[in-house]
Design a protein around this motif. Structure first.
Motif, PDB file in Angstrom:
ATOM      1  N   TRP A 180       0.834  -1.321   0.108  1.00 24.05           N
ATOM      2  CA  TRP A 180       0.163  -0.109   0.261  1.00 24.05           C
ATOM      3  C   TRP A 180       1.016   1.215  -0.070  1.00 24.05           C
ATOM      4  CZ3 TRP A 180       0.800   3.222   4.351  1.00 24.05           C
ATOM      5  CH2 TRP A 180       1.361   2.602   5.446  1.00 24.05           C
ATOM      6  N   ARG A 181       2.155   1.290   0.616  1.00 20.20           N
ATOM      7  CA  ARG A 181       2.911   2.394   0.579  1.00 20.20           C
ATOM      8  C   ARG A 181       3.474   2.667  -0.925  1.00 20.20           C
ATOM      9  NH1 ARG A 181       7.341   0.423   5.238  1.00 20.20           N
ATOM     10  NH2 ARG A 181       5.482   0.582   7.169  1.00 20.20           N
ATOM     11  N   ASN A 182       3.251   1.780  -1.983  1.00 17.41           N
ATOM     12  CA  ASN A 182       3.728   2.014  -3.198  1.00 17.41           C
ATOM     13  C   ASN A 182       2.432   2.033  -4.146  1.00 17.41           C
ATOM     14  OD1 ASN A 182       6.359   2.076  -2.607  1.00 17.41           O
ATOM     15  ND2 ASN A 182       6.544  -0.336  -2.805  1.00 17.41           N
ATOM     16  N   ARG A 183       1.305   2.458  -3.776  1.00 16.65           N
ATOM     17  CA  ARG A 183       0.173   2.232  -4.593  1.00 16.65           C
ATOM     18  C   ARG A 183       0.160   3.237  -5.947  1.00 16.65           C
ATOM     19  NH1 ARG A 183      -3.693   3.708   0.800  1.00 16.65           N
ATOM     20  NH2 ARG A 183      -3.539   1.570   1.798  1.00 16.65           N
ATOM     21  N   GLY A 184       0.823   4.086  -5.841  1.00 15.85           N
ATOM     22  CA  GLY A 184       0.901   4.965  -6.939  1.00 15.85           C
ATOM     23  C   GLY A 184       1.445   4.249  -8.044  1.00 15.85           C
ATOM     24  N   LYS A 185       2.394   3.224  -7.835  1.00 19.81           N
ATOM     25  CA  LYS A 185       3.029   2.531  -8.875  1.00 19.81           C
ATOM     26  C   LYS A 185       2.219   1.459  -9.413  1.00 19.81           C
ATOM     27  CE  LYS A 185       7.725   4.034  -7.157  1.00 19.81           C
ATOM     28  NZ  LYS A 185       8.776   3.474  -6.806  1.00 19.81           N
ATOM     29  N   GLY A 186       1.533   0.541  -8.639  1.00 22.85           N
ATOM     30  CA  GLY A 186       1.052  -0.892  -9.120  1.00 22.85           C
ATOM     31  C   GLY A 186      -0.558  -0.704  -9.046  1.00 22.85           C
ATOM     32  N   MET A 187      -1.417   0.113  -8.573  1.00 17.81           N
ATOM     33  CA  MET A 187      -2.654   0.229  -8.540  1.00 17.81           C
ATOM     34  C   MET A 187      -3.385   1.561  -8.890  1.00 17.81           C
ATOM     35  SD  MET A 187      -3.415  -2.338  -5.177  1.00 17.81           S
ATOM     36  CE  MET A 187      -2.688  -3.838  -5.235  1.00 17.81           C
ATOM     37  N   ILE A 188      -4.456   1.476  -8.967  1.00 19.66           N
ATOM     38  CA  ILE A 188      -5.443   2.756  -9.408  1.00 19.66           C
ATOM     39  C   ILE A 188      -6.347   2.924  -8.295  1.00 19.66           C
ATOM     40  CG2 ILE A 188      -6.767   4.083 -10.920  1.00 19.66           C
ATOM     41  CD1 ILE A 188      -5.469   2.423 -13.067  1.00 19.66           C
ATOM     42  N   ARG A 189      -6.476   4.060  -7.550  1.00 24.57           N
ATOM     43  CA  ARG A 189      -6.979   4.187  -6.424  1.00 24.57           C
ATOM     44  C   ARG A 189      -8.628   4.735  -7.005  1.00 24.57           C
ATOM     45  NH1 ARG A 189      -8.098   2.832  -1.103  1.00 24.57           N
ATOM     46  NH2 ARG A 189      -9.248   4.462   0.167  1.00 24.57           N
ATOM     47  N   VAL A 190      -9.814   4.073  -6.775  1.00 22.49           N
ATOM     48  CA  VAL A 190     -10.986   4.558  -6.965  1.00 22.49           C
ATOM     49  C   VAL A 190     -12.008   4.387  -5.858  1.00 22.49           C
ATOM     50  CG1 VAL A 190     -13.124   3.921  -8.350  1.00 22.49           C
ATOM     51  CG2 VAL A 190     -10.854   3.255  -9.541  1.00 22.49           C
ATOM     52  N   LYS A 191     -12.037   5.578  -5.333  1.00 18.88           N
ATOM     53  CA  LYS A 191     -12.751   5.927  -3.972  1.00 18.88           C
ATOM     54  C   LYS A 191     -12.041   5.147  -2.923  1.00 18.88           C
ATOM     55  CE  LYS A 191     -17.493   6.717  -5.632  1.00 18.88           C
ATOM     56  NZ  LYS A 191     -18.737   6.474  -5.537  1.00 18.88           N
ATOM     57  N   ARG A 192     -12.491   4.004  -2.064  1.00 18.58           N
ATOM     58  CA  ARG A 192     -11.832   3.421  -1.125  1.00 18.58           C
ATOM     59  C   ARG A 192     -11.135   1.978  -1.752  1.00 18.58           C
ATOM     60  NH1 ARG A 192     -14.871   2.106   4.079  1.00 18.58           N
ATOM     61  NH2 ARG A 192     -12.549   1.636   4.590  1.00 18.58           N
ATOM     62  N   ASP A 193     -11.700   1.606  -2.744  1.00 17.46           N
ATOM     63  CA  ASP A 193     -11.144   0.399  -3.686  1.00 17.46           C
ATOM     64  C   ASP A 193      -9.908   0.544  -4.428  1.00 17.46           C
ATOM     65  OD1 ASP A 193     -12.708  -1.103  -1.990  1.00 17.46           O
ATOM     66  OD2 ASP A 193     -14.424  -1.299  -3.602  1.00 17.46           O
ATOM     67  N   TRP A 194      -9.080  -0.503  -4.633  1.00 18.77           N
ATOM     68  CA  TRP A 194      -8.034  -0.369  -5.416  1.00 18.77           C
ATOM     69  C   TRP A 194      -8.516  -1.380  -6.741  1.00 18.77           C
ATOM     70  CZ3 TRP A 194      -4.063   2.945  -5.098  1.00 18.77           C
ATOM     71  CH2 TRP A 194      -3.929   3.532  -3.805  1.00 18.77           C
ATOM     72  N   ILE A 195      -8.144  -0.750  -8.104  1.00 13.16           N
ATOM     73  CA  ILE A 195      -8.498  -1.604  -9.392  1.00 13.16           C
ATOM     74  C   ILE A 195      -7.002  -2.083  -9.714  1.00 13.16           C
ATOM     75  CG2 ILE A 195      -9.170  -1.565 -11.519  1.00 13.16           C
ATOM     76  CD1 ILE A 195     -10.783   0.963 -10.738  1.00 13.16           C
ATOM     77  N   ILE A 196      -7.091  -3.612  -9.802  1.00 14.03           N
ATOM     78  CA  ILE A 196      -5.912  -4.361 -10.168  1.00 14.03           C
ATOM     79  C   ILE A 196      -6.048  -4.272 -11.765  1.00 14.03           C
ATOM     80  CG2 ILE A 196      -4.585  -6.434 -10.131  1.00 14.03           C
ATOM     81  CD1 ILE A 196      -6.116  -6.868  -7.522  1.00 14.03           C
ATOM     82  N   PRO A 197      -4.923  -3.969 -12.220  1.00 16.49           N
ATOM     83  CA  PRO A 197      -4.875  -3.944 -13.760  1.00 16.49           C
ATOM     84  C   PRO A 197      -4.959  -5.448 -14.491  1.00 16.49           C
ATOM     85  CG  PRO A 197      -2.835  -3.625 -12.958  1.00 16.49           C
ATOM     86  CD  PRO A 197      -3.686  -3.390 -12.055  1.00 16.49           C
ATOM     87  N   PRO A 198      -5.418  -5.771 -15.563  1.00 20.13           N
ATOM     88  CA  PRO A 198      -5.553  -7.170 -16.304  1.00 20.13           C
ATOM     89  C   PRO A 198      -4.372  -7.695 -16.354  1.00 20.13           C
ATOM     90  CG  PRO A 198      -6.763  -5.456 -17.536  1.00 20.13           C
ATOM     91  CD  PRO A 198      -6.011  -4.509 -16.323  1.00 20.13           C
ATOM     92  N   ILE A 199      -4.415  -9.069 -16.125  1.00 17.31           N
ATOM     93  CA  ILE A 199      -3.407  -9.812 -16.122  1.00 17.31           C
ATOM     94  C   ILE A 199      -3.146 -10.595 -17.235  1.00 17.31           C
ATOM     95  CG2 ILE A 199      -2.264 -11.993 -14.949  1.00 17.31           C
ATOM     96  CD1 ILE A 199      -2.461  -9.430 -13.178  1.00 17.31           C
ATOM     97  N   ARG A 200      -2.069 -10.403 -18.134  1.00 20.81           N
ATOM     98  CA  ARG A 200      -2.103 -10.823 -19.512  1.00 20.81           C
ATOM     99  C   ARG A 200      -1.277 -12.243 -19.488  1.00 20.81           C
ATOM    100  NH1 ARG A 200      -2.411  -5.409 -19.728  1.00 20.81           N
ATOM    101  NH2 ARG A 200      -3.584  -4.407 -21.170  1.00 20.81           N
ATOM    102  N   VAL A 201      -2.112 -13.210 -20.149  1.00 22.80           N
ATOM    103  CA  VAL A 201      -1.408 -14.404 -20.181  1.00 22.80           C
ATOM    104  C   VAL A 201      -1.541 -14.994 -21.793  1.00 22.80           C
ATOM    105  CG1 VAL A 201      -1.519 -16.827 -19.435  1.00 22.80           C
ATOM    106  CG2 VAL A 201      -2.174 -15.126 -17.941  1.00 22.80           C
ATOM    107  N   SER A 202      -0.232 -15.385 -22.182  1.00 26.72           N
ATOM    108  CA  SER A 202      -0.410 -15.888 -23.395  1.00 26.72           C
ATOM    109  C   SER A 202      -1.084 -17.329 -23.569  1.00 26.72           C
ATOM    110  CB  SER A 202       1.258 -16.073 -23.950  1.00 26.72           C
ATOM    111  OG  SER A 202       1.369 -16.386 -25.095  1.00 26.72           O
ATOM    112  N   GLU A 203      -1.419 -17.481 -24.639  1.00 31.84           N
ATOM    113  CA  GLU A 203      -2.233 -18.737 -24.939  1.00 31.84           C
ATOM    114  C   GLU A 203      -1.165 -19.576 -25.465  1.00 31.84           C
ATOM    115  OE1 GLU A 203      -4.838 -19.125 -28.434  1.00 31.84           O
ATOM    116  OE2 GLU A 203      -3.508 -17.722 -29.320  1.00 31.84           O
ATOM    117  N   ASN A 204      -1.741 -21.056 -25.336  1.00 37.07           N
ATOM    118  CA  ASN A 204      -0.669 -22.238 -25.711  1.00 37.07           C
ATOM    119  C   ASN A 204       0.333 -22.307 -24.888  1.00 37.07           C
ATOM    120  OD1 ASN A 204      -2.624 -22.898 -27.641  1.00 37.07           O
ATOM    121  ND2 ASN A 204      -1.941 -21.450 -29.061  1.00 37.07           N
TER     122      ASN A 204
END
Length: 817
Positions: free
Chosen positions: A54-78
């Protein structure tokens, strides 16, 4: 969750140290930030950055009101690395106890199941097997942080996993073969057809960017064209013409080998075939070949084919550019017509009106031809092709013909025989000799002159004939010329109704009540007429002036009138004369005599005898007196029957036993015992209605008047009536008693024969007289013994021919001839 720490793995980072899959532009468009936290595969709690993310919220998450939005996790097929760590989540809420992590959603506990899992202690999310973007391009999961007791420590966090596409599908044409067509002589750039293909990879990537090309061209027939005639749009797949020289007479179609590749034409490939047909345009006019014809045609024959003409056309057979239509000129009377054979394109010349050799022996026709479809502007500008046809008329023996068919004749029905009904009925085109005959005349009423054909009346007409229907009588006449040609015609004779018969009145005898007991004021008379309307009804009924004082007739309708007396009638017979006149022109009248019997009537108005009238009158005797009279009559009948029975028994005892027929001790002439019943009928062939009785034994009682004929079931006094003989007419008196002297038997028989010949009520001529009982014992013996001293050959039976027609069959049996 209010505070969630996120640790990304190499899968979320991309390949080979890339900071983020998709580049900076894509990151900014999706408003997602790649985490700059350090990635590690050890437990998250050993990394201070994971524990206090949480001390590094500005780098890994986006603050929306009180909850944090986690960016999509990209996984390569096959991916071949399974299981593969995708992301680790942690709760930063101060909690002294143990934290349990759970994961829900498609790919976990919903279909498709078992694709992802989470370590409930560390919060690490992993893929369990390779993913296929073509089946599932993304997954949305819910992550939970729970206490050991199941209490939620944080709000659920949404985790989106996006499957990255790989070029693992090659493009595929929508058809194995494509078909198209283009008109011949089309200019370059003319669109022919379009082809299409599909690719299962992500359409937003180069993996699904398709490029089309033509890699081969074949002409049919082979090698007819060597230059490249078609091109294709690399992106749309539209095929177009590239060069001039498409001639259907040279090349019929092209076969192109097509190819499509992804990655803009540099990736995976697939092939297909396009078949292009060169369609025809009407650039060739039809031409006659040859251009002159000589044809023969029989006269008087029409609606028949007399010849064919041929044309050539280089356009495509079976199409409107090849099909032709013909025109006939120089035919002022319209004797000829021409049609097109749809199979061969030939012109079929026919005669539609009969040709006459005597009028014109040769016809010269001009034929022209053109296509059904108009010529193309690219066709040569030439005049219509034409041909000359000479038709020679062939003479033949023409059949005679009737000037009218059917022949109508109108004549009165009472026309006299010998009347000329019709003349000049037929003619022959060749002016040959004609022969006439009547081939059908059901009643034989007509006659015809065999040379002239004049029709005469042979016998009088009869409107009541079954062959006259609706006043028309039909016959058939045939005419034949010298060459054997013939023709027939119907003759319809219209018979005009004439007033031939006077009306008749029915009935001619009736009963009326006489005196004060009269119950019927009159009776109905009916007039009938054998003529038809308008020579029949309405009828006029008239009574002569001499009878008007006692009788009157009142008209009811056109065919009925009521005849009634105007005075009270006494019992007796009355003759009333009535005139009946029809409505014909001229009218016919008939005088009819109506015999009226006036009688005493009962209470119901029915005629009865005088005794019955007396008994039924008001001044009649009482009921008791009537019973006494009836009982007395019955007693007298019983006494009379006993007397007759006693007399018969006495006579039976006086006859000697074993004596001959009709021989007894009685002093009276035994022939007085012959009973004559004057019964006639029977005969050789009438075995059902009449039976000849056998001679009865005088010892028996005489036959009662109610006794039955043997085998007939009918009383003697009630013989069945013969339908072939009249009844109720006065009969002559027959001899009732045989002669006393046997020598007078011949006279006795002749008298009876003469009476029978003049009796109108007797049955047919071959019926013999029947004599029932003639007694027993005769001094004359058997009739078969008469003149039996000599053989039959010595007898002369010619006298049998003089006994009349009733003995003719017997005379024929003894005729020596």
């Amino acid at each position: 969750m209010d505070r969630v720490e996120l640790l990304e793995t190499d899968a979320g980072r991309g390949k080979e140290g890339q900071t983020c899959n998709g580049g900076r532009t894509e990151r900014e468009r999706q408003r997602k930030v790649c985490s700059s936290a350090a990635y590690r595969h050890s437990e998250a709690e050993q990394d201070p950055r994971a524990l206090y993310l949480w001390r590094n919220r500005g780098k890994g998450m986006i603050r929306v009101k009180r909850d944090w939005i986690i960016p999509p996790i990209r996984v390569s097929e096959n991916s071949k690395v399974v299981p593969e760590n995708l992301v680790q989540i942690k709760s930063d809420k101060i909690f002294s106890g143990e934290v349990i992590y759970k994961l829900e959603g498609p790919g976990v506990d919903q279909e498709p199941k078992n694709l992802f899992e989470i370590d409930d202690k560390t919060g690490m999310i992993r893929s369990k097997r390779p993913l296929d973007r073509e089946q599932h391009s993304s997954f949305t999961l819910k992550a939970f942080a729970l206490s050991p007791s199941g209490e939620r420590l944080e709000n659920p966090t949404t985790i989106e996993i996006v499957v990255l596409d790989q070029n693992d599908n090659k493009p595929v044409f929508t058809q194995k073969q494509f078909f198209g067509s283009v008109q011949e002589f089309s200019v370059p750039g003319t669109l022919v057809m379009s082809v299409s293909a599909t690719d299962a990879d992500d359409p937003m990537t180069e993996n699904a960017a398709l490029g089309f090309s033509i890699v081969g061209q074949e002409s049919i027939p082979p090698n007819a064209v060597n230059k490249t005639m078609f091109g294709i749009n690399n992106q749309t797949g539209a095929i177009y013409t590239r060069d001039v020289g498409l001639d259907r007479e040279v090349v019929k179609e092209f076969k192109l080998k097509l190819r499509v590749a992804d990655m803009g034409g540099d990736g995976l490939i697939s092939d297909a075939v396009a078949i292009i047909t060169i369609s025809d345009i009407n650039n060739h006019a039809p031409q006659f070949h040859p251009t002159s014809y000589n044809i023969k045609a029989l006269e008087n024959v029409y609606n028949v084919e007399i010849g064919r003409v041929s044309v050539t056309d280089r356009d495509d057979p079976g199409t409107g550019n090849w099909e032709v239509k013909y025109t006939v000129s120089h035919d002022p009377f319209g004797n000829f017509a021409i049609q097109t054979d749809p199979v061969t394109n030939q012109g079929i010349l026919t005669v539609v009106k009969p040709l006459d050799y005597e009028v014109k022996r040769e016809h010269t026709l001009i034929l022209t031809v053109e296509n059904i479809n108009p010529l193309s502007i690219k066709a040569p500008n030439l005049p219509l092709s034409s041909a000359t046809v000479s038709v020679t008329v062939v003479n033949e023996n023409e059949a005679p013909y009737f000037k009218e068919n059917p022949i109508l004749i109108q004549v009165p029905e009472n026309e006299k025989p010998g009347k000329l009904l019709k003349s000049s009925i037929a003619s022959d085109p060749d002016h040959s000799e004609l022969r006439f005959e009547i081939s059908q005349d059901p009643e034989g009423w007509l006659d015809i002159n065999r040379e002239t054909g004049n029709i005469f009346l042979r016998r009088s007409f009869n409107m009541r004939s079954p062959h006259v229907k609706n006043n028309i009588y039909s016959a058939v006449i045939k005419v034949t010329d010298a060459g054997g040609a013939s023709a027939s015609a119907a003759v319809n004779i219209i018979l005009e109704e004439t007033n031939d018969f006077p009306p008749q009145l029915l009935p001619l005898s009736r009963f009326l009540c006489a005196g004060g007991s009269r119950r019927t004021p009159g009776f109905l008379l009916t007039a009938v007429d054998e003529d038809c309307s308008p020579h029949a009804a309405p009828f006029i009924f008239v009574i002569p002036d001499s009878l008007l004082s006692n009788w009157t007739v009142t008209k009811v309708n056109d065919t009925h009138a009521i005849l009634r007396p105007t005075v009270e009638l006494e019992a007796g017979e009355y003759a009333v004369t009535v005139w009946v006149t029809d409505s014909g022109s001229p009218s016919q009248s008939a005088l009819s005599q109506v015999n009226v019997t006036a009688c005493l009537c009962d209470s119901y108005g029915d005629c009865r005898s005088e005794a019955g009238a007396f008994l039924g009158s008001r001044v009649g005797i009482s009921f008791i007196a009537l019973i006494i009279i009836i009982a007395s009559g019955v007693l007298l009948l019983v006494l009379l029957f006993l007397a007759v029975a006693i007399n018969a028994c006495g006579r039976r005892h006086h006859i000697k036993k074993g004596s001959g027929l009709l021989v007894g001790e009685s002093e009276d002439d035994i022939r007085d015992n012959i009973l004559n019943y004057d019964e006639q009928g029977g005969g050789e062939e009438d075995e059902n209605a009449f039976n000849i009785d056998l001679l009865w034994n005088p010892r028996d009682a005489p036959p009662a008047p109610w006794s039955f004929y043997p085998g007939s079931g009918l009383p003697r006094g009630k013989q069945p009536l013969r339908k072939d003989a009249p009844h109720n007419l006065p009969s002559p008196t027959y001899p009732r008693r045989p002669p006393a002297d046997p020598a007078d038997i011949e006279d006795y028989i002749n008298e009876g024969l003469e009476a029978a010949d003049n009796d109108p009520n007797v049955p047919p001529y071959d019926t013999a007289l029947i004599y029932d009982f003639e007694g027993e014992g005769s001094v004359a013996g058997s009739l078969s013994s008469i003149a039996s001293g000599s053989s039959d050959g010595d007898q002369d039976y010619d006298y049998l021919n003089d006994w009349g027609p009733r003995f003719q069959k017997l005379a024929n049996m003894y005729d020596p001839r």
